[in-house]
Design a protein around this motif. Structure first.
Motif, PDB file in Angstrom:
ATOM      1  N   UNK A 135      11.875   9.651  -0.449  1.00 25.51           N
ATOM      2  CA  UNK A 135      13.189   9.250   0.044  1.00 25.51           C
ATOM      3  C   UNK A 135      13.255   9.343   1.567  1.00 25.51           C
ATOM      4  N   UNK A 136      12.618  10.349   2.123  1.00 26.04           N
ATOM      5  CA  UNK A 136      12.578  10.484   3.586  1.00 26.04           C
ATOM      6  C   UNK A 136      11.782   9.339   4.211  1.00 26.04           C
ATOM      7  N   UNK A 137      10.680   8.935   3.546  1.00 27.72           N
ATOM      8  CA  UNK A 137       9.905   7.804   4.067  1.00 27.72           C
ATOM      9  C   UNK A 137      10.702   6.505   3.978  1.00 27.72           C
ATOM     10  N   UNK A 138      11.494   6.349   2.925  1.00 28.72           N
ATOM     11  CA  UNK A 138      12.330   5.143   2.818  1.00 28.72           C
ATOM     12  C   UNK A 138      13.332   5.074   3.968  1.00 28.72           C
ATOM     13  N   UNK A 139      13.913   6.203   4.300  1.00 30.14           N
ATOM     14  CA  UNK A 139      14.852   6.245   5.428  1.00 30.14           C
ATOM     15  C   UNK A 139      14.137   5.940   6.741  1.00 30.14           C
TER      16      UNK A 139
ATOM     17  N   UNK B 261       0.822  -1.203   0.000  1.00 32.05           N
ATOM     18  CA  UNK B 261       0.000   0.000   0.000  1.00 32.05           C
ATOM     19  C   UNK B 261       0.854   1.250   0.000  1.00 32.05           C
ATOM     20  N   UNK B 262       0.258   2.377   0.360  1.00 34.67           N
ATOM     21  CA  UNK B 262       0.955   3.659   0.356  1.00 34.67           C
ATOM     22  C   UNK B 262       1.919   3.734   1.535  1.00 34.67           C
ATOM     23  N   UNK B 263       3.170   4.016   1.240  1.00 34.19           N
ATOM     24  CA  UNK B 263       4.179   4.072   2.292  1.00 34.19           C
ATOM     25  C   UNK B 263       3.906   5.213   3.264  1.00 34.19           C
ATOM     26  N   UNK B 264       3.373   6.332   2.791  1.00 31.41           N
ATOM     27  CA  UNK B 264       3.088   7.446   3.698  1.00 31.41           C
ATOM     28  C   UNK B 264       1.928   7.114   4.634  1.00 31.41           C
ATOM     29  N   UNK B 265       0.943   6.364   4.128  1.00 30.98           N
ATOM     30  CA  UNK B 265      -0.155   5.938   5.000  1.00 30.98           C
ATOM     31  C   UNK B 265       0.337   4.972   6.075  1.00 30.98           C
TER      32      UNK B 265
ATOM     33  N   UNK C   9       3.576  -0.336  -6.936  1.00 33.40           N
ATOM     34  CA  UNK C   9       3.493   1.072  -7.331  1.00 33.40           C
ATOM     35  C   UNK C   9       3.419   2.010  -6.134  1.00 33.40           C
ATOM     36  N   UNK C  10       2.630   1.639  -5.148  1.00 33.70           N
ATOM     37  CA  UNK C  10       2.392   2.532  -4.019  1.00 33.70           C
ATOM     38  C   UNK C  10       3.494   2.428  -2.984  1.00 33.70           C
ATOM     39  N   UNK C  11       3.947   1.209  -2.710  1.00 36.66           N
ATOM     40  CA  UNK C  11       4.988   1.032  -1.716  1.00 36.66           C
ATOM     41  C   UNK C  11       6.320   1.599  -2.152  1.00 36.66           C
TER      42      UNK C  11
END
Length: 374
Positions: A326-330, A232-236, A344-346
C-alpha cells in the motif's frame, strides 16, 4: 499515444492489444527470450510443455471466456488432482472419494459427522491461522496428511504462521466429484498458451523486443513514452526504497522419459514432508495423452525462498507485506503518475489467468488513458 508495456505476459499482452486497436503505437519489452510470461508453453517431443508450472484456464465469467476464445480453441480438460501421501493416493479437492479413502465412510452424513468430531478440537474458536482454518473445514486427519506438510513446503513456513484466508476458499464437497474447480468454463488451449499471447500481440502497431531489460535504460524509457505499463515487481521499480516485498520462487526439474505414460494423471501432489518437491506434472495428460506415444515429459516443482535476483512467482500476502505494498502504491501515485502497475507482481496479488485478463480490461476502462480508452 506512444505506449511502453514492460512484460509480455497476459496482463501486458491484453493492454498492448486493446490499446493498439485504438491506434496507439505500442512497444512491448520482455526480459525473457519469449512472450507469454509464466504461462509460456513449448513443444517438446511433440508435447506441449508448461515450462513454468501447470496452468489450467478456468472462469465463471462468460465475457472473459468469450474474450480468450478469440485467440485459441480450448479442449474440455477438467482438472482432477491426485494427492500422493507416502504412497497412498487421494483425490483432490476434498470430496466423498477423499473421505471414503481416508475413513471408509460412504454417505455425506457419515463424512460430515467425522469432520465435526475432529473439528471439535477447536472448541468453536474462530480460526486465526491456516492450520485452524484447515481443521475447521476438513478435520485433523486430512489436515495432517494432505495439507500440513504440502503447505509448509509451498510457503516455506509452518501453517500456524500463515494467515487463514489462504485456505478459506478450499473446495470441500460432499459429493463424489473430483473436478478441482467450480467454474462454468474450463480447458487447455489446444495449441498452447504461447499461441494465445502471440496472437494477442499480432498487431501492425505493436513492436515486441525480447531479451530487453527495462532497468538497463529505465530513465530513457520513462522519458520517451507518454505512458508506461509496468508488470514487474513494484518494489524493484522503486529500487526497494521502502523495503522489500516478500515473494516465493520455484525451481522446475523437467525430464523426457522413454515411456508412454508415467503417472496416469496431469497433476500429482506430494503431500508428505520427506518428498522435497510439491508436485509432478505430466504434460501430455493436459491433452488426454496425445502427442508422442513413445515418450512423456514430466516436471517436478520445488518451491524456494526468494531473494533479490531470483524469479518471483507469487506474492506472500500477509498483513505486513500488504501494508508495504500500500505504501508503494501511494509512492507510485506521487512519483510516477505516468506509470501504471499491473499483473501479479505489479499489483502484488495472486491472480488466476481469468482474473489477470479481467483486471487488464477493467484497467483499460479506467481513467489512466483519458477518455480515449472508453
Amino acid at each position: 499515444m506512444k505506449l511502453l508495456v514492460v512484460g509480455a505476459g497476459l496482463f501486458g499482452a491484453t493492454v498492448a492489444r486493446e490499446r493498439a486497436l485504438k491506434g496507439d503505437a505500442v512497444d512491448v519489452i520482455e526480459k525473457r527470450d519469449h512472450v507469454a510470461g509464466n504461462i509460456y508453453t513449448e513443444n517438446v517431443e511433440g508435447i506441449q510443455v508448461h515450462r513454468y508450472g501447470a496452468h489450467i484456464f478456468h472462469t465463471s465469467n462468460q465475457a472473459i471466456w468469450d474474450y480468450v476464445n478469440q485467440f485459441a480453441d480450448f479442449n474440455r480438460y477438467t482438472n482432477e488432482v491426485i494427492a500422493n501421501y507416502k504412497g497412498q493416493i487421494y483425490n483432490l479437492p476434498f470430496n466423498m472419494n477423499t473421505f471414503n479413502k481416508m475413513w471408509g465412510v460412504i454417505t455425506p452424513a457419515e463424512a460430515q459427522k467425522k469432520i465435526a468430531e475432529q473439528r471439535a478440537i477447536l472448541a468453536d474458536k474462530k480460526p486465526e491461522n491456516l492450520e485452524e482454518q484447515a481443521i475447521s473445514l476438513v478435520g485433523t486427519d486430512i489436515y495432517k496428511k494432505l495439507i500440513k506438510d504440502y503447505t509448509a513446503k509451498q510457503w516455506g513456513r509452518d501453517p500456524k504462521n500463515l494467515p487463514a484466508f489462504i485456505i478459506r476458499r478450499l473446495p470441500v464437497r460432499y459429493t463424489y466429484d473430483n473436478n478441482y474447480f467450480n467454474d462454468a468454463y474450463q480447458g487447455i488451449p489446444k495449441a498452447g498458451y504461447t499461441h494465445i499471447v502471440e496472437r494477442m500481440l499480432d498487431q501492425p502497431n505493436i513492436n515486441v523486443q525480447l531479451g530487453t531489460d527495462f532497468f538497463a535504460n529505465k530513465e530513457t524509457y520513462l522519458d520517451n513514452y507518454d505512458k508506461v505499463i509496468f508488470t514487474g515487481m513494484i518494489d524493484q521499480f522503486f529500487d526497494y526504497q521502502l523495503g522489500t516485498l516478500e515473494y516465493r520462487s520455484l525451481r522446475f526439474e523437467t525430464e523426457i522419459l522413454n515411456v508412454n505414460n508415467f503417472q496416469g494423471n496431469a497433476v500429482v501432489n506430494y503431500t508428505d514432508a520427506d518428498t522435497p518437491f510439491t508436485r509432478i506434472i505430466e504434460h501430455k495428460h493436459f491433452v488426454f495423452g496425445k502427442g508422442n506415444d513413445r515418450k512423456t515429459v514430466i516436471t517436478r516443482e520445488y518451491p524456494m525462498a526468494w531473494s533479490r535476483g531470483d524469479e518471483p512467482y507469487y506474492p506472500v500476502n500477509n498483513s505486513e507485506n500488504n501494508q508495504l505494498f500500500t505504501k508503494y502504491r501511494s509512492l507510485a501515485k506521487e512519483k510516477a503518475p505516468q506509470v501504471a502497475f499491473g499483473g501479479r507482481l505489479g499489483l502484488y496479488r495472486y491472480y488466476n489467468m481469468d482474473q489477470v485478463i479481467a483486471a487488464a480490461l477493467q484497467f483499460l476502462n479506467g481513467g489512466f488513458f483519458g477518455d480515449t480508452s472508453k
